[in-house]
Each structure stands twice: as C-alpha cells, then as structure tokens.
Design a protein around this motif. Structure first.
Motif, PDB file in Angstrom:
ATOM      1  N   THR A 114       3.578   3.410  -2.592  1.00 48.91           N
ATOM      2  CA  THR A 114       2.499   3.245  -2.215  1.00 48.91           C
ATOM      3  C   THR A 114       2.895   1.661  -1.585  1.00 48.91           C
ATOM      4  OG1 THR A 114      -0.186   3.622  -1.752  1.00 48.91           O
ATOM      5  CG2 THR A 114       0.710   2.366  -3.861  1.00 48.91           C
ATOM      6  N   MET A 115       1.419   1.082  -0.869  1.00 51.79           N
ATOM      7  CA  MET A 115       1.489  -0.327  -0.106  1.00 51.79           C
ATOM      8  C   MET A 115       1.029  -1.157  -1.680  1.00 51.79           C
ATOM      9  SD  MET A 115       0.889   0.637   3.335  1.00 51.79           S
ATOM     10  CE  MET A 115       2.264  -0.379   3.397  1.00 51.79           C
ATOM     11  N   TYR A 156       6.266   8.382 -11.398  1.00 52.30           N
ATOM     12  CA  TYR A 156       6.610   6.558 -11.528  1.00 52.30           C
ATOM     13  C   TYR A 156       5.628   6.257 -10.312  1.00 52.30           C
ATOM     14  CZ  TYR A 156       9.629   8.008 -14.731  1.00 52.30           C
ATOM     15  OH  TYR A 156      11.226   8.635 -15.768  1.00 52.30           O
ATOM     16  N   LEU A 157       5.511   4.904 -10.482  1.00 52.82           N
ATOM     17  CA  LEU A 157       4.468   4.175  -8.978  1.00 52.82           C
ATOM     18  C   LEU A 157       5.617   2.979  -9.091  1.00 52.82           C
ATOM     19  CD1 LEU A 157       2.209   4.175  -7.084  1.00 52.82           C
ATOM     20  CD2 LEU A 157       0.919   3.873  -8.984  1.00 52.82           C
ATOM     21  N   TYR A 158       5.707   2.592  -7.107  1.00 53.32           N
ATOM     22  CA  TYR A 158       6.025   1.361  -6.815  1.00 53.32           C
ATOM     23  C   TYR A 158       5.020   1.395  -5.835  1.00 53.32           C
ATOM     24  CZ  TYR A 158      10.093   2.822  -9.534  1.00 53.32           C
ATOM     25  OH  TYR A 158      11.030   2.852 -10.486  1.00 53.32           O
ATOM     26  N   TYR A 159       5.033  -0.200  -5.604  1.00 49.16           N
ATOM     27  CA  TYR A 159       4.310  -0.631  -4.554  1.00 49.16           C
ATOM     28  C   TYR A 159       5.380  -1.594  -3.426  1.00 49.16           C
ATOM     29  CZ  TYR A 159       0.202  -0.284  -7.803  1.00 49.16           C
ATOM     30  OH  TYR A 159      -0.532  -0.050  -8.757  1.00 49.16           O
ATOM     31  N   THR A 160       5.412  -1.565  -2.255  1.00 48.69           N
ATOM     32  CA  THR A 160       6.109  -2.049  -1.152  1.00 48.69           C
ATOM     33  C   THR A 160       6.328  -3.281  -1.296  1.00 48.69           C
ATOM     34  OG1 THR A 160       4.729  -1.769   0.486  1.00 48.69           O
ATOM     35  CG2 THR A 160       6.043  -0.239  -0.408  1.00 48.69           C
ATOM     36  N   ASP A 161       7.037  -4.008  -0.480  1.00 51.14           N
ATOM     37  CA  ASP A 161       7.289  -5.420  -0.271  1.00 51.14           C
ATOM     38  C   ASP A 161       5.802  -5.782   1.528  1.00 51.14           C
ATOM     39  OD1 ASP A 161       8.336  -7.838  -0.641  1.00 51.14           O
ATOM     40  OD2 ASP A 161       9.688  -7.354   0.934  1.00 51.14           O
ATOM     41  N   PHE A 234      10.384  -3.783  -4.049  1.00 51.26           N
ATOM     42  CA  PHE A 234       9.492  -3.251  -4.681  1.00 51.26           C
ATOM     43  C   PHE A 234       8.668  -4.127  -5.867  1.00 51.26           C
ATOM     44  CE2 PHE A 234      12.343  -0.159  -2.744  1.00 51.26           C
ATOM     45  CZ  PHE A 234      11.621   0.802  -1.884  1.00 51.26           C
ATOM     46  N   VAL A 235       7.579  -3.800  -6.281  1.00 53.11           N
ATOM     47  CA  VAL A 235       6.596  -3.940  -7.476  1.00 53.11           C
ATOM     48  C   VAL A 235       6.405  -2.816  -8.403  1.00 53.11           C
ATOM     49  CG1 VAL A 235       5.165  -5.405  -8.888  1.00 53.11           C
ATOM     50  CG2 VAL A 235       6.371  -6.043  -6.709  1.00 53.11           C
TER      51      VAL A 235
END
Length: 269
Positions: A114-115, A156-161, A234-235
């Motif tokens: 996600t953002m 699993y959850l990641y934030y975009t750049d 990603f974060v």
C-alpha cells in the motif's frame, strides 16, 4: 529458494493504491515478479482518478482512467478494482474503511503493498491508512458481512516508496527492502504507458514533463542503491500482529554486483 515455512500457502498479492497509475509507478516491477512467481495479483485504487484532467468532466476522465488501470493490470495477468472514492478527497472514515475491508475480504490477500503514510499527496497517505487498517482486520469474522475465504490472514504488509524517495516534508525515505526489477523495467514501462491520459495532466499540474522517463529514472536510481540496473524500494510494516519476516526479500533475494546473495539489503529503521 524461498523458505516454504515462511511463504504462505495462499499466494494472493494486492497493491492497494490511491489512484490509477500509482501501482505502475511505485511497485509495477514487483507485481510482475510476483505474477511470474505464481502469485495471483490484484491492483486496487481508492479513487477512479476523476480529478486527473484539466478538460474532461469527472465521469468522463474516471471512465478513461478505470479502463487504463484495467489495461495495465491485464497486461500482466492481474485484476483491477476501484472503490470509486472521490479523487483528491479521500478520507479515513467508517464508510471508506468498510468498503476497503469488504474488498480485502473478497480478495483475501496474504501480501499487501500500500501507499506510504507520509507522502506529498494526502490521498496517498489516507489510502495507506486504509490499507493498513483493512489488512489487520479483514479476516476477523465480524468485520464484514461477506464470507471469510479459507487462508485469510493478517498479511505481510509493505509501504511503497515516496515520490522521489521522499516523505511529505522532503526527508529521504529509508527503505527496509529492495526488489531488483532490472528484467521487469520494460514491462513496468509498458504498464505505465497504458495511462496515456496522464501525460498532459502531470505536465500541467505536477510539473512532470515526461512521466515514463521520471518513473524510469527513479527506478534506476533505486537500482544504484543495491548495484543493479533498476529496483523498487519498500518499507515493511513489522508492528504487532503482522508477519515480521521480509517476504519480498525471501521471494526475490538481491544479487549484488559481486554476485553475493542477501535475503535483504536493509536499512535499520
């Protein structure tokens, strides 16, 4: 090879973004790699992009942008969805959150991208909040009237750049995870090129003269971080309740220029 005890049995990935073209800009290459690795891939946007034109009416540009999002997703065998929230006016409230939870319930993702919750556009930040909240609760039986699919879980959850690798205040993002997209950059470019309506909009409103070049330049710059041709950053969300192992790095270990393999080229948060 990925550790089978870490990779979920249900291989469904969802990129939950704010606008049509956000996924293609920020994580399109990673979505290509996931699809090629056998994952079911979905791209969803909170809005249908109804503010993305200086000339067309809201319903006219929204219809165009939904088709562009569908075309880009179809290019890699993914499925496109939109919640139809108003562009530029995305809010975190019970209605928008329930719509997001219901979408997650139907897709039942085990990996969500996600953002960032600090970015130049408030729609991006709120979409990140919605994506985070829905990720945590969608599998709870009472969170939606829709049935719970087998294999539903806290994903699993990641934030975009962030745009240009920066947060809302212009500070540099510190990625936890990189995905090498050297071989996927051309397909990512083709995906973004589906969004033809945004060429003039981005030039006149955002001051970006060539959106394909801007995307490629940033992908190449992120590749320089890990000594590859191109990459996406990603974060990972590692808070309580979410899986903490770095699934993207397990699936796609980075081969450095010295041919050594690492499960993650990480920066300590």
């Amino acid at each position: 090879m990925p550790n089978p005890s870490t990779v979920p049995d249900r291989k469904v990935a969802l990129a939950f973004m704010a606008h049509p073209d956000d996924a293609e800009i920020s994580c399109g290459g990673t979505l290509v790699r996931l699809k090629e690795a056998g994952w079911e891939v979905h791209i969803a946007t909170a809005t249908s992009g109804d503010c993305g034109s200086m000339e067309l009416k809201a319903d006219e540009i929204a219809a165009i942008r939904v088709q562009e999002g569908t075309d880009a997703a179809t290019l890699i065998g993914a499925t496109y969805h939109t919640l139809g929230e108003p562009d530029g006016r995305v809010v975190y409230d019970r209605v928008s959150l329930q719509k997001t939870i219901d979408l997650f319930r139907q897709i039942a993702p085990t990996l969500v991208i996600t953002m960032p919750m600090s970015d130049y556009h408030a729609d991006h930040e709120v979409s990140g909040q919605l994506g985070r909240a829905a990720s945590f609760v969608y599998a709870a039986p009472n969170a939606s009237s829709l049935p719970v699919k087998p294999g539903s879980q806290v994903p699993y959850l990641y934030y975009t750049d962030g745009h240009d690798g920066q947060d809302r205040m212009g500070a540099a993002i510190r990625p936890t995870t990189y995905v090498d997209i050297s071989n996927e950059l051309e397909t990512k470019t083709q995906m973004l090129a589906c969004h033809k309506s945004q060429l003039e909009w981005l030039r006149s409103h955002n001051g970006i003269d060539e959106y394909l070049t801007a995307m490629r330049d940033h992908s190449i710059a992120r590749g320089e971080d890990i000594h590859t041709k191109a990459a996406e950053a990603f974060v990972q969300h590692r808070g309580h309740g979410h899986p903490s192992s770095d699934l993207l790095s397990i699936l796609f270990p980075v081969e450095t220029s010295t041919h050594s393999t690492t499960s993650a080229l990480q920066v300590t948060q």
